[in-house]
Design an enzyme around this catalytic site. Structure first.
Site, PDB file in Angstrom:
ATOM      1  CB  ALA A  15      91.703 -35.357  27.971  1.00  0.00           C
ATOM      2  NE  ARG A  17      99.252 -36.752  21.028  1.00  0.00           N
ATOM      3  CZ  ARG A  17      98.717 -35.795  20.274  1.00  0.00           C
ATOM      4  NH1 ARG A  17      97.481 -35.939  19.809  1.00  0.00           N
ATOM      5  NH2 ARG A  17      99.410 -34.707  19.968  1.00  0.00           N
ATOM      6  CB  SER A  38      92.276 -32.997  22.763  1.00  0.00           C
ATOM      7  OG  SER A  38      91.541 -33.953  22.050  1.00  0.00           O
ATOM      8  CG  ASP A  64      92.858 -24.776  18.155  1.00  0.00           C
ATOM      9  OD1 ASP A  64      93.639 -24.626  19.115  1.00  0.00           O
ATOM     10  OD2 ASP A  64      93.183 -24.587  16.966  1.00  0.00           O
ATOM     11  CE1 TYR A 156     106.640 -27.507  25.571  1.00  0.00           C
ATOM     12  CE2 TYR A 156     108.675 -27.692  26.826  1.00  0.00           C
ATOM     13  CZ  TYR A 156     107.390 -28.128  26.546  1.00  0.00           C
ATOM     14  OH  TYR A 156     106.873 -29.191  27.248  1.00  0.00           O
ATOM     15  CE  LYS A 160     104.754 -26.510  28.509  1.00  0.00           C
ATOM     16  NZ  LYS A 160     103.367 -26.915  28.783  1.00  0.00           N
ATOM     17  CB  ILE A 189     106.660 -37.728  30.557  1.00  0.00           C
ATOM     18  CG1 ILE A 189     106.902 -36.728  31.712  1.00  0.00           C
ATOM     19  CG2 ILE A 189     105.592 -38.745  30.930  1.00  0.00           C
ATOM     20  CD1 ILE A 189     107.352 -37.308  33.020  1.00  0.00           C
TER      21      ILE A 189
HETATM   22  P1  NDP Z   1     101.303 -35.062  23.643  1.00  0.00           P
HETATM   23  O1  NDP Z   1     101.880 -34.425  22.429  1.00  0.00           O
HETATM   24  O2  NDP Z   1     101.383 -36.526  23.801  1.00  0.00           O
HETATM   25  O3  NDP Z   1      99.762 -34.628  23.800  1.00  0.00           O
HETATM   26  C1  NDP Z   1      99.398 -33.276  23.694  1.00  0.00           C
HETATM   27  C2  NDP Z   1      97.925 -33.136  23.971  1.00  0.00           C
HETATM   28  O4  NDP Z   1      97.557 -31.764  23.815  1.00  0.00           O
HETATM   29  C3  NDP Z   1      97.069 -33.941  23.018  1.00  0.00           C
HETATM   30  O5  NDP Z   1      95.938 -34.424  23.708  1.00  0.00           O
HETATM   31  C4  NDP Z   1      96.649 -32.893  21.990  1.00  0.00           C
HETATM   32  O6  NDP Z   1      95.441 -33.310  21.375  1.00  0.00           O
HETATM   33  C5  NDP Z   1      96.476 -31.661  22.871  1.00  0.00           C
HETATM   34  N1  NDP Z   1      96.591 -30.402  22.144  1.00  0.00           N
HETATM   35  C6  NDP Z   1      97.672 -29.921  21.487  1.00  0.00           C
HETATM   36  N2  NDP Z   1      97.376 -28.739  20.917  1.00  0.00           N
HETATM   37  C7  NDP Z   1      96.088 -28.468  21.237  1.00  0.00           C
HETATM   38  C8  NDP Z   1      95.202 -27.401  20.925  1.00  0.00           C
HETATM   39  N3  NDP Z   1      95.586 -26.362  20.175  1.00  0.00           N
HETATM   40  N4  NDP Z   1      93.939 -27.451  21.417  1.00  0.00           N
HETATM   41  C9  NDP Z   1      93.522 -28.489  22.174  1.00  0.00           C
HETATM   42  N5  NDP Z   1      94.321 -29.528  22.495  1.00  0.00           N
HETATM   43  C10 NDP Z   1      95.588 -29.521  22.029  1.00  0.00           C
HETATM   44  O7  NDP Z   1     101.980 -34.308  24.877  1.00  0.00           O
HETATM   45  P2  NDP Z   1     102.337 -34.824  26.345  1.00  0.00           P
HETATM   46  O8  NDP Z   1     101.251 -35.637  26.887  1.00  0.00           O
HETATM   47  O9  NDP Z   1     103.723 -35.354  26.320  1.00  0.00           O
HETATM   48  O10 NDP Z   1     102.424 -33.412  27.104  1.00  0.00           O
HETATM   49  C11 NDP Z   1     101.350 -32.886  27.880  1.00  0.00           C
HETATM   50  C12 NDP Z   1     101.843 -31.621  28.570  1.00  0.00           C
HETATM   51  O11 NDP Z   1     103.008 -31.917  29.346  1.00  0.00           O
HETATM   52  C13 NDP Z   1     102.254 -30.514  27.596  1.00  0.00           C
HETATM   53  O12 NDP Z   1     101.895 -29.260  28.105  1.00  0.00           O
HETATM   54  C14 NDP Z   1     103.764 -30.651  27.555  1.00  0.00           C
HETATM   55  O13 NDP Z   1     104.379 -29.427  27.209  1.00  0.00           O
HETATM   56  C15 NDP Z   1     104.054 -31.048  28.977  1.00  0.00           C
HETATM   57  N6  NDP Z   1     105.334 -31.735  29.156  1.00  0.00           N
HETATM   58  C16 NDP Z   1     105.583 -32.947  28.541  1.00  0.00           C
HETATM   59  C17 NDP Z   1     106.803 -33.570  28.733  1.00  0.00           C
HETATM   60  C18 NDP Z   1     107.140 -34.875  28.121  1.00  0.00           C
HETATM   61  O14 NDP Z   1     108.296 -35.321  28.298  1.00  0.00           O
HETATM   62  N7  NDP Z   1     106.253 -35.572  27.441  1.00  0.00           N
HETATM   63  C19 NDP Z   1     107.856 -32.941  29.546  1.00  0.00           C
HETATM   64  C20 NDP Z   1     107.475 -31.682  30.136  1.00  0.00           C
HETATM   65  C21 NDP Z   1     106.264 -31.117  29.935  1.00  0.00           C
HETATM   66  P3  NDP Z   1      95.033 -32.933  19.863  1.00  0.00           P
HETATM   67  O15 NDP Z   1      96.283 -33.055  19.028  1.00  0.00           O
HETATM   68  O16 NDP Z   1      93.969 -33.895  19.520  1.00  0.00           O
HETATM   69  O17 NDP Z   1      94.523 -31.540  19.939  1.00  0.00           O
END
Ligand code: NDP
Length: 249
Positions: A15, A17, A38, A64, A156, A160, A189
């Site tokens: 959540a 970002r 997150s 995490d 990945y 998925k 996205i």
């Molecule tokens: P971002 O990289 O912008 O954000 C990822 C989020 O996941 C952040 O809030 C990050 O917060 C959190 N996160 C990552 N690792 C962990 C962890 N180990 N524990 C807790 N939180 C974690 O990704 P998107 O918003 O682009 O993507 C969101 C979802 O959508 C993902 O599952 C991605 O695979 C999927 N998706 C995205 C696409 C795109 O084009 N953007 C396309 C298809 C699918 P923090 O680093 O603070 O932990």
């Protein structure tokens, strides 16, 4: 703290970002009490303050999700705090892209643990609270890479894609308890995850997309809002691609 007695409690990972932030903002605007998760806590606190300033309810649980014990505890603590857990959105995810011949065990394991095992851990922890409440809406965020594959993303795409079979099994096991489970598979996205893609890749993707634009996080949030609504009780076990028509056939 606002009175959450009549609100659905929604736990949302990733959540801080991107797509997860948009989902949390939308569900809060729709009257849900959102629990923000997150690893980084500061952006979650900022989002909580923003949601509360707009009259919504939010709570922060930084952890995490690849650490199974602390992730399960975050969900159990949410149930203890609110006495309910109605909606679970498994959105957090990572990429560790590499060609198959160069992909390390670590790149494979990191992606499988964060993008797949965490979803199993969360659903297992949330199932009992949802059964007690005789209501549940689970949404797992996958990817069109999991539907059609992608060069450099064997890890990945595997994680998925596996969410589809996993989610259908959960839907079959829990359907009689008024708990639904669905997958939303976003296309490309506009988020941090895609911001470093070369311009020619972006142009190529736009050519494949009927809508001729990349998606915005709010496009995914709108789909999650419907799938997690009380009205969506007959929608379960489905994978919905929200991708501007990129993977339709
Ligand atoms: P971002 O990289 O912008 O954000 C990822 C989020 O996941 C952040 O809030 C990050 O917060 C959190 N996160 C990552 N690792 C962990 C962890 N180990 N524990 C807790 N939180 C974690 O990704 P998107 O918003 O682009 O993507 C969101 C979802 O959508 C993902 O599952 C991605 O695979 C999927 N998706 C995205 C696409 C795109 O084009 N953007 C396309 C298809 C699918 P923090 O680093 O603070 O932990």
């Amino acid at each position: 703290m606002p009175d959450t007695t009549d609100q659905r409690i929604a736990f949302i990972t990733g959540a801080s970002r991107g797509i997860g932030r948009a989902i949390a903002t939308r569900l809060a605007a729709d009257g849900r009490c959102v629990v923000l998760c997150s690893r980084s806590e500061a952006p979650l606190n900022d989002l909580k303050a923003e949601i509360e300033a707009n009259g919504g309810s939010a709570s922060v649980r930084a952890c995490d999700i690849s650490d199974s014990a602390s992730f399960a505890k975050a969900i159990e603590d949410t149930f203890s705090e609110f006495g309910r857990l109605d909606i679970l959105v498994n959105n957090a995810g990572i990429t560790r892209d590499n060609l198959l011949l160069r992909m390390s065990d670590e790149e494979w394991d990191d992606v499988i643990n964060t993008n797949l095992r965490s979803v199993f851990v969360a659903c297992r922890a949330a199932a009992r609270p949802m059964m007690k409440g005789r209501f549940g809406r689970i949404v797992n965020i996958a990817s069109t890479s999991g539907l059609v594959g992608n060069t450099g993303q064997a890890n990945y795409a595997a994680a998925k894609s596996a969410l589809t079979g996993f989610t259908k099994s959960v839907a079959r096991e829990l359907g009689s308890k008024n708990i639904t489970a669905n997958v939303i598979a976003p296309g490309f996205i506009n988020t941090d995850m895609t911001k470093n893609l070369p311009e020619q890749v972006i142009e190529h993707v736009k050519g494949l997309v009927s809508t001729k634009r990349l998606g915005e996080p709010e496009d995914i949030a709108a789909a999650v809002a419907y799938v997690t609504s009380d009205d969506a009780g007959f929608l379960t076990g489905q994978t919905i691609a929200v991708d501007g028509g990129m993977t339709m056939c």
